[in-house]
Design a protein around this motif. Structure first.
Motif, short mmCIF file in Angstrom:
data_model
loop_
_atom_site.label_atom_id
_atom_site.label_comp_id
_atom_site.label_asym_id
_atom_site.label_seq_id
_atom_site.Cartn_x
_atom_site.Cartn_y
_atom_site.Cartn_z
N LYS A 232 0.82 -1.21 0.00
CA LYS A 232 0.00 0.00 0.00
C LYS A 232 0.86 1.26 0.00
N PHE A 234 3.35 2.03 2.27
CA PHE A 234 3.81 2.47 3.59
C PHE A 234 5.32 2.28 3.72
N ILE A 277 5.06 11.68 10.11
CA ILE A 277 4.03 12.23 9.22
C ILE A 277 4.33 13.71 8.99
N ASP A 282 4.32 10.44 5.01
CA ASP A 282 3.00 10.15 4.47
C ASP A 282 2.28 8.93 5.07
N LYS A 283 2.91 7.75 4.98
CA LYS A 283 2.30 6.52 5.53
C LYS A 283 3.41 5.71 6.17
N ILE A 310 0.38 1.87 13.12
CA ILE A 310 0.17 2.50 11.81
C ILE A 310 -0.10 3.99 12.01
N MET A 312 -0.93 7.51 9.28
CA MET A 312 -1.09 7.84 7.85
C MET A 312 -1.71 9.22 7.68
N VAL A 321 -8.16 6.55 6.41
CA VAL A 321 -7.20 5.76 7.20
C VAL A 321 -7.88 4.52 7.78
N SER A 324 -8.09 1.88 5.29
CA SER A 324 -6.77 1.28 5.05
C SER A 324 -6.43 0.26 6.14
N HIS A 485 -3.86 13.72 9.91
CA HIS A 485 -3.44 12.32 9.93
C HIS A 485 -4.17 11.55 11.03
N GLY A 487 -4.29 7.24 12.91
CA GLY A 487 -3.57 5.96 13.00
C GLY A 487 -4.13 5.10 14.11
#
Length: 520
Positions: A232, A234, A277, A282-283, A310, A312, A321, A324, A485, A487
């Motif tokens: 994806k 990351f 971030i 970004d991820k 995680i 993102m 997010v 994802s 963002h 997570g």
């Protein structure tokens, strides 16, 4: 001084001592002849024994076959196998062995014949359980399936057997007791192994077929998590575990001495994920230890566990997010089903549970819907009250009955029950852009959209009574432009436990740490 009389030996006595000497000589000759006869009889003496310690003396060109590869296709082939001695049953002129290698085992037979002598059978029968042996044998198919072994279509007819590493005769626990099916009641005369005995002797407990299966599947969870996120786009990051201030501003931290000052063990990689971030990665995701100084002696808490974290950046809505993360979880569940069926079945033999169910797309309920379901079931609770553990479990059962899924998301938690860095809901200030994920009615992930504005973050921290000086570095990271963002953090041991339907997190932590356990 000796008197003369005392030193004089009578003729009778002399004759007697000569007799005794002759008898002794005769006995020695008899023993020597017997040994010689035995040596002649033991035509197989070079085919068994205790090998010299492996000190890398030489590298043999010998190929060792894996136990799981012993199938009818190998019938009549002569193979070498290295395995542990699982059980031994001597019966007259033959001896049945079960050889174990990780989660697989096979029956082997040593029988008096042209390849094995009586002495060789006796030697095999006396090898201690758990010893490691090298066996040369012919693979034979069997007419009746051997139900007690994983390789039930074949057995090995042993031609040579050498002990590579001998186990002590007394084992702290018996492996067959440690894998006895968990039926909830103790059967008459059947020993079971309690949890502390298992954990005190973890090296032996980890050899059981069930433990082998659990930790191979757990390794699969990590691999699937990593592979899915890399696909994806990351980036995997590593974050420090020694930090200067409590990551979440709380008191549940372990303090460690750090030269002339004190430091803490990280409760979460939160701050560092968010900094990445802000630094335009970004991820990101990371897999690493997380420390919680909580005196919680429950079936689901550890003081050190593995966090799958995680974070993102998103464009317009934190559900980007959330989607994802749920996609990643679904990929993990599918991968486990496809690749780890053997392990799932092995664990199920000892700890029976229903197969894990999930939906695509993942079921998402709002917090208020969850509260309404609980109230309909007779639970009294306020709109903004946090879910207690019994209510989480009950909601899990209600969701399973209504939607037939073991995995779901509860979105829009009340703001008051979430940490200070949680973004408030723009439409209703009592709620927040935060979510939890559940497996079989137990929380496995807690996450949210984070406050990425330094001013709002300061206000929220003050509202929670947090010392701003202690989190200055955290707040400052958002002063130079920070993308929106979100997570979350997942506990690896919890995911493994709940996927397999186990009832204690210590079963899915290789060397668990809790308030009462610091060894091995």
């Amino acid at each position: 001084l000796w008197s003369e009389e005392a030193l004089m030996i009578t003729p009778e006595e002399q004759a007697q001592s000569k007799k005794a000497l002759k008898k002794q000589q005769k006995e020695a000759e008899k023993q020597a002849k017997k040994a010689e006869k035995q040596a002649k009889m033991d035509f197989a003496k070079d085919r068994y024994g205790v090998s010299a310690m492996v000190q890398s003396q030489e590298r043999l060109g010998r190929t060792l076959i894996r136990v799981q590869d012993l199938t009818p296709e190998k019938a009549n082939q002569l193979v070498w196998v290295r395995a542990r001695m699982h059980t031994i049953r001597a019966k007259g002129k033959q001896c049945f062995l079960v050889l174990r290698q990780q989660q697989f085992n096979v029956q082997a037979l040593v029988a008096v014949g042209d390849r094995a002598s009586k002495q060789m059978v006796k030697f095999a029968a006396n090898i201690t359980k758990e010893s490691i042996v090298d066996v040369e044998a012919v693979v034979q198919t069997v007419e009746q399936k051997i139900e007690t072994c994983t390789q039930h279509d074949v057995e090995l007819h042993v031609e040579r057997i050498f002990v590579i590493s001998q186990a002590d005769a007394r084992l702290p626990l018996q492996l067959e007791d440690a894998v006895r099916p968990d039926v909830g009641v103790e059967e008459e005369g059947r020993a079971t192994v309690n949890q502390d005995t298992r954990l005190d002797n973890r090296v032996i407990d980890l050899r059981t077929t069930t433990s082998q299966a659990i930790f191979r599947l757990q390794s699969g969870v990590c691999q699937l998590f990593r592979d899915t996120l890399l696909q994806k786009g990351f980036v995997e990051i590593q974050t420090p575990k020694i930090i200067s201030a409590a990551s979440e501003g709380g008191a549940n931290v372990f303090t460690v001495s750090y030269f002339k000052t004190s430091a803490y063990l990280a409760q979460s990689p939160q701050l560092y994920k968010q900094m990445c971030i802000c630094a335009d990665f970004d991820k990101v995701f990371c897999i690493g230890p997380v420390f919680r100084a909580e005196d919680s002696n429950t079936h689901r808490h550890l003081t050190e566990f593995v966090g799958l974290d995680i974070e993102m950046a998103f464009n317009y809505h934190y559900h980007e997010v959330l989607d994802s993360i749920t996609d990643t979880m679904v990929e993990i569940f599918k991968g486990l089903m496809d690749r780890f069926q053997t392990e799932i079945q092995t664990v199920c033999k000892q700890y029976h549970s229903e197969p894990f169910k999930f939906l695509e797309p993942t079921l998402r309920l709002e917090y208020q819907e969850g509260v309404a379901m609980l109230r309909a079931a007779g639970v009294e609770m306020g709109d903004e009250e946090d879910l207690s553990t019994p209510n989480e479990k009950l909601l899990g059962r209600l969701v399973k009955e209504k939607y037939d899924t073991d995995f779901y998301v509860l979105d829009k938690y009340p703001l008051e029950v979430r940490p200070f860095y949680t973004m408030p809901d723009p439409h209703n200030p009592k709620y927040s852009n935060s979510y939890d994920m559940f497996m079989r009615g137990e929380e496995i992930l807690s996450g949210a959209q984070r406050v990425h504005d330094a001013q709002l973050l300061t206000e929220r921290a003050s509202h929670h009574g947090i010392d701003l000086e202690k989190i200055k570095a955290y707040i400052d990271s958002f002063r130079y432009g920070a993308p929106p963002h979100a997570g979350g953090g997942i506990g690896l041991e919890r995911v493994t436990m709940l996927y397999l339907g186990l009832h204690n997190i210590r079963q899915t932590s290789m060397f668990p740490r809790d308030p009462k356990r610091l060894t091995p």
